[in-house]
Scaffold this motif. Structure first.
Motif, mmCIF file in Angstrom:
data_model
loop_
_atom_site.group_PDB
_atom_site.id
_atom_site.type_symbol
_atom_site.label_atom_id
_atom_site.label_comp_id
_atom_site.label_asym_id
_atom_site.label_seq_id
_atom_site.Cartn_x
_atom_site.Cartn_y
_atom_site.Cartn_z
ATOM 1 N N LYS A 7 -13.828 56.231 -13.861
ATOM 2 C CA LYS A 7 -13.276 57.363 -13.123
ATOM 3 C C LYS A 7 -12.365 58.195 -14.032
ATOM 4 C CE LYS A 7 -13.240 54.987 -8.630
ATOM 5 N NZ LYS A 7 -12.387 54.484 -7.527
ATOM 6 N N ARG A 56 -13.480 46.654 -12.129
ATOM 7 C CA ARG A 56 -12.703 47.229 -13.223
ATOM 8 C C ARG A 56 -13.527 48.231 -14.018
ATOM 9 N NH1 ARG A 56 -11.790 41.867 -14.236
ATOM 10 N NH2 ARG A 56 -12.545 42.040 -16.390
ATOM 11 N N GLY A 116 -8.604 56.828 -12.973
ATOM 12 C CA GLY A 116 -8.632 55.515 -12.341
ATOM 13 C C GLY A 116 -7.275 54.843 -12.365
ATOM 14 N N THR A 176 -5.512 56.323 -1.633
ATOM 15 C CA THR A 176 -5.615 54.885 -1.412
ATOM 16 C C THR A 176 -4.343 54.350 -0.780
ATOM 17 O OG1 THR A 176 -7.091 54.666 -3.316
ATOM 18 C CG2 THR A 176 -6.043 52.653 -2.510
ATOM 19 N N VAL A 192 -11.986 48.201 -4.403
ATOM 20 C CA VAL A 192 -10.645 48.779 -4.555
ATOM 21 C C VAL A 192 -9.607 47.673 -4.417
ATOM 22 C CG1 VAL A 192 -8.966 50.400 -3.603
ATOM 23 C CG2 VAL A 192 -11.397 51.023 -3.711
ATOM 24 N N ASN A 208 -9.250 45.627 -7.549
ATOM 25 C CA ASN A 208 -8.432 46.269 -8.581
ATOM 26 C C ASN A 208 -6.946 46.259 -8.229
ATOM 27 O OD1 ASN A 208 -10.463 46.901 -10.443
ATOM 28 N ND2 ASN A 208 -11.065 48.719 -9.288
ATOM 29 N N GLU A 230 -13.755 51.480 -12.030
ATOM 30 C CA GLU A 230 -12.473 52.181 -12.039
ATOM 31 C C GLU A 230 -12.228 52.843 -13.399
ATOM 32 O OE1 GLU A 230 -9.335 53.498 -9.712
ATOM 33 O OE2 GLU A 230 -11.054 52.238 -9.135
ATOM 34 N N THR A 231 -12.640 52.173 -14.455
ATOM 35 C CA THR A 231 -12.459 52.715 -15.801
ATOM 36 C C THR A 231 -13.282 53.980 -16.007
ATOM 37 O OG1 THR A 231 -12.009 50.486 -16.657
ATOM 38 C CG2 THR A 231 -12.676 52.164 -18.263
#
Length: 289
Positions: A39, A33, A42, A259, A70, A73, A36-37
């Protein structure tokens, strides 16, 4: 010579997490997490996860580059979706995070009325208390998911109940998982339970897994058919089952197109891998309570 630890961005010494083997796995979704944050675009935002990662003295770099981050998430988004749907129907109901780790789902989904329990073992709850404070609607329970005492606390909270066991029960032997199902059926009738299942194909290949191979914990519960737990108690039904290739539309919209394309490709060329890991919601009888 006194022990010294690296400093966090705030200048405070970093904290060394002292966790059991299974409990250590909570650091994987936390790191996922946080990455991803960071990015620009994200699929989720969790500033609290970034704060916690930066404050811990732990070698998170061992997980860098793992595709399973990935997947972690995606699983988080799916569980968010299920809990959000429950709260839309029951904004003042009760959500229980079974094996909560350092989850921040309450921060993302709080309705202002929901009642919430974060349940985990004492070493994890001690770590959680560095970052989270109980309130009149949110309580931390330092108990095992197998301990009936947590259901006593939950039954004092308004129903209905949604139980989220994200990356928890797969690390227990099947007889303990069965006991948890039967305990919920007997003590929390009408509840719903979300969890993932891992087939024998996944269990047998976990030593080659890009993340699990980096930690000591291993998945134990083999579940080749997610409908099988429905046979453990007459009130249990399988209400929903998903894979990474079959996510709800709301979740898919949050996933970047590359993705989504990769998941579609994997569903065709590595179907056994995709089908081996499933996400499920079970009902426990009448939900009128």
């Amino acid at each position: 010579m006194p022990d010294t630890h690296p400093a966090s961005p705030s200048g405070a010494p970093k904290h060394v997490p002292e966790l059991g083997e299974i409990q250590e796995t909570l650091l994987i979704p936390l790191y996922a997490r946080a990455l991803e944050t960071r990015k620009r675009h994200g699929m989720l935002s969790d500033p609290k996860a970034v704060e916690m990662v930066e404050s811990l003295d732990y070698d998170f770099s061992r997980f860098d580059g793992a595709r399973s981050l990935v997947g972690s998430n995606l699983r988080t988004l799916l569980f968010d979706h299920w809990v959000r749907a429950f709260l839309q129907e029951h904004p003042g109901g009760t959500v229980v995070e079974l094996g909560t780790g350092l989850n921040t789902r309450f921060e993302r989904l709080d309705t202002g009325h929901v009642h919430w329990f974060d349940l985990d073992l004492p070493d994890v709850t001690a770590l959680r208390r560095r970052y989270f404070t109980d309130t009149d609607r949110r309580r931390t329970l330092a108990l095992s998911v197998t301990d009936p005492a947590w259901t006593d606390a939950v039954r004092e909270s308004p129903g209905p109940y949604f139980l989220a066991a994200e990356a928890v029960l797969i690390y227990l032997p099947e007889d303990q998982v069965r006991d948890v199902f039967r305990m919920i059926a007997a003590r929390l009738p009408g509840a719903r339970l979300a969890l993932e299942t891992a087939s024998s194909h996944m269990i047998d290949g976990q030593d080659r897994h890009d993340v699990l191979s980096k930690v000591a914990a291993r998945m134990v519960w083999r579940c080749d058919d997610p409908a099988a737990p429905a046979a453990w108690h007459p009130s249990v039904t399988l209400e929903d089952t998903r894979t990474f290739a079959r996510l709800p539309a709301e979740v898919r919209r949050a996933v970047p197109q590359p993705t989504r394309a990769l998941l579609s490709l994997l569903a065709r060329v590595r179907r056994a891998d995709i089908e081996a890991y499933r996400f499920n919601v079970y009902g426990f009888g009448d939900r009128t309570g």
